[in-house]
Each structure stands twice: as C-alpha cells, then as structure tokens.
Design a protein around this motif. Structure first.
Motif, PDB file in Angstrom:
ATOM      1  N   TYR A  53     -45.968 -18.627 -13.320  1.00 16.16           N
ATOM      2  CA  TYR A  53     -46.359 -18.172 -11.983  1.00 16.16           C
ATOM      3  C   TYR A  53     -47.544 -17.220 -12.069  1.00 16.16           C
ATOM      4  O   TYR A  53     -48.570 -17.404 -11.395  1.00 16.16           O
ATOM      5  N   ARG A 104     -53.963 -20.214  -8.037  1.00 18.64           N
ATOM      6  CA  ARG A 104     -52.742 -20.919  -7.623  1.00 18.64           C
ATOM      7  C   ARG A 104     -52.905 -22.442  -7.712  1.00 18.64           C
ATOM      8  O   ARG A 104     -52.328 -23.198  -6.933  1.00 18.64           O
ATOM      9  N   LEU A 136     -43.043 -23.891  -6.390  1.00 14.95           N
ATOM     10  CA  LEU A 136     -44.359 -23.267  -6.343  1.00 14.95           C
ATOM     11  C   LEU A 136     -45.115 -23.624  -5.067  1.00 14.95           C
ATOM     12  O   LEU A 136     -45.853 -22.805  -4.524  1.00 14.95           O
ATOM     13  N   VAL A 153     -38.836 -17.360  -6.491  1.00 11.19           N
ATOM     14  CA  VAL A 153     -40.270 -17.510  -6.750  1.00 11.19           C
ATOM     15  C   VAL A 153     -41.077 -16.738  -5.712  1.00 11.19           C
ATOM     16  O   VAL A 153     -42.083 -16.086  -6.061  1.00 11.19           O
TER      17      VAL A 153
END
Length: 297
Positions: free
Chosen positions: A130, A138, A200, A286
């Motif tokens: 992450y 990202r 994600l 997350v």
C-alpha cells in the motif's frame, strides 16, 4: 494426561511474501521447527498443528499451472528460495514426527495446514505494498495475464481451520495424524493483482498496463532479475526493499488454485467468514492505512 498444545509456526505467508525472503539465512529459518519438535519431546506435548504453506507444492519455477488440484494431485514439486524450501523441509520434519514418543511415555500426533495466499487485516505484505504504491501515484502495474488465477484465503478462516484441525487431531489421531491439508475458503479465484484490487480499488488505486499483460514474459523476467540484483546491492546501504524478483514473478504469473474437501471430511472444516464479510473487513482496514504513517520493518 500429557500436555496438549496447538502450535503455529512463525513464518509469514500471504500474497507475494516470498519477495522478502532471499536475504534471510536459511539455517535460521529451519532451526525454529527443530526447536519446537524438541520441546514437544522434552515436555510431553501430544498434539502439534504446523502452519505450512501452499508453496511447499508450488507454483514451481517451471511455471507449471496447478488448476483446481487437491492434496493428491500429481505436480512437479520443486520448491525454490529460502521460504518455500524451509517450509517444505519443516513440513516433512513435522509429519515424520507423527507417532514419535515424547516424555511421559506419550505419543506425539502431528498434521500440517497449507494456506493459499493469506489476506486480511494486519497483513504486513499488503501494508507495505500500500505505502509503496502510494509513492507511485496509487498505480499498480499489471504483471499477470487475466486468465492467471490464484487461491486466496481470509486470515480468520485460516485461524478457524487451525482450531478445527487441533480438535480433529485429538479426536481422530489415526485419521488426521501425519496428514497435510490445503487451507482455503470461498474467496474468488483471480490473479494476485486483480484480487488485491477488491481492496485497493476502494481506496483510489488503479491497475495500469495495456491488454492482457503490459510486457512479454521475457521482458518481465529481465525486469525482475534487475530488481533482484538492485535490491541485493542497495538494501544494506539504503534499506531498499523490492516487491519483484524472479521467484515472485513465477508466483504471480503461474496459476495455483485448489479444489478439495479433505479438511471437511477429516475434521469438519468449512469457512466461518464469508467472502463478502472477508472483503468488507479487509477494505475497511486498507482505508485506515491512508490515515496512518507507514510502519518501518
């Protein structure tokens, strides 16, 4: 009565964890299981459940696919790397110890569980990934073709199977003792990358790469080899940590899925946490990572 203990090995498993292990001393990894077995013998422990790994079977470095296999499916097993090799050796040590005499004249009964890629809250591999992907805007590069699939299992179901295996080992040692079981649940079969995007994607990450795969395998292989050697050189100086090496590339690009009910037949296992709940719990965790500073190894 002799002591009865359920012991879990301390080796980390889940996702592409193997990328961390080329720099760990193999003898240091092996010593732990030998110490546990000696403690069982000295203390009269009667039951031992060992946390093995799907990596004791594969995927292998040849890139052979394992599709909906079970514990008896023929496969070219050739574990590579300290993690997979140490797990394979430790599993054999534990299973061969089934029936060993321990202190007090008791008998030790053992079994091994082989989780597929573990996911869920607190996974250090996903947490590190992450924070690394945040640095890359990202964005996550697609490495595996869309048809590649892997089995994944939620951490809560792994814990549940351990509990049931420990009970089964005590109730039916003649059946469960000396056996290995794949550890699985109802999570969907997808590539590592597609699967991780279930969590994600909810936090603004996206997959990048054209078509079925962004680069031919030989180009990915060269990239992995370069990354592996760069990590060897830079890690002592800069603490550089890569998420791609040749072994991990094979893991990512080779299908490995299981279809088995052996654990269900032998000690009544079925998942206790549904895929929907596993997904939602992991997504929530997350999302929290974005509010917390990255943890240093």
């Amino acid at each position: 009565m002799g002591r009865r203990v359920c012991v879990r090995d301390s080796g980390r498993e889940g996702g592409t964890v193997s990328s961390f292990w080329p720099f760990i001393s193999a003898p240091a990894i092996r010593a732990g299981t030998q110490n546990v077995l000696q403690a069982c013998k000295d203390l009269g422990v009667r039951y031992l459940v060992y946390t093995s790994s799907m990596e004791v079977v594969g995927p292998n470095m040849n890139g052979d696919h394992f599709i909906r296999g079970d514990e008896d499916t023929p496969y070219n097993i050739c574990p590579e790397g300290p993690y997979a090799c140490s797990k394979a050796e430790a599993e054999q040590l534990v299973l061969r110890a089934n029936g060993m005499k321990v202190a007090g004249g008791m008998t030790l009964h053992t079994c091994a569980l082989r989780p597929t890629g573990i996911y869920g809250e607190g996974n250090p591999v996903m947490e590190n990934m992450y924070h690394q992907l945040v640095k890359f805007g990202r964005r996550r590069l697609r490495l595996a073709r869309k048809e590649v699939e892997h089995g994944r299992v939620y951490v809560g179901n792994v814990a549940w199977m351990h509990l049931l295996a420990a009970r089964g080992l005590q109730a039916r040692p003649g059946l469960v003792g000396g056996e290995a079981y794949f550890c699985y649940d109802d999570s969907p079969y997808l590539s590592y990358e597609e699967f991780d995007m279930h969590f994600l994607g909810d936090s603004g990450f996206r997959m990048v790469g054209m078509g079925q795969a962004p680069l031919p395998f030989f180009a990915l292989y060269l990239l992995a080899l370069l990354s592996q050697w760069a990590c060897r050189i830079l890690r002592p100086l800069l603490g550089f940590q890569n998420f791609l090496n040749v072994y991990t590339l094979r893991m990512i690009t080779s299908t490995f899925t299981v279809s088995t009910d052996k654990a269900g037949r032998h000690f009544g296992y079925s998942p206790i946490v549904s895929w929907a709940e596993s997904r939602d719990r992991t997504r929530a965790w997350v999302r929290q990572l974005g509010a917390a500073p990255p943890q240093r190894e």
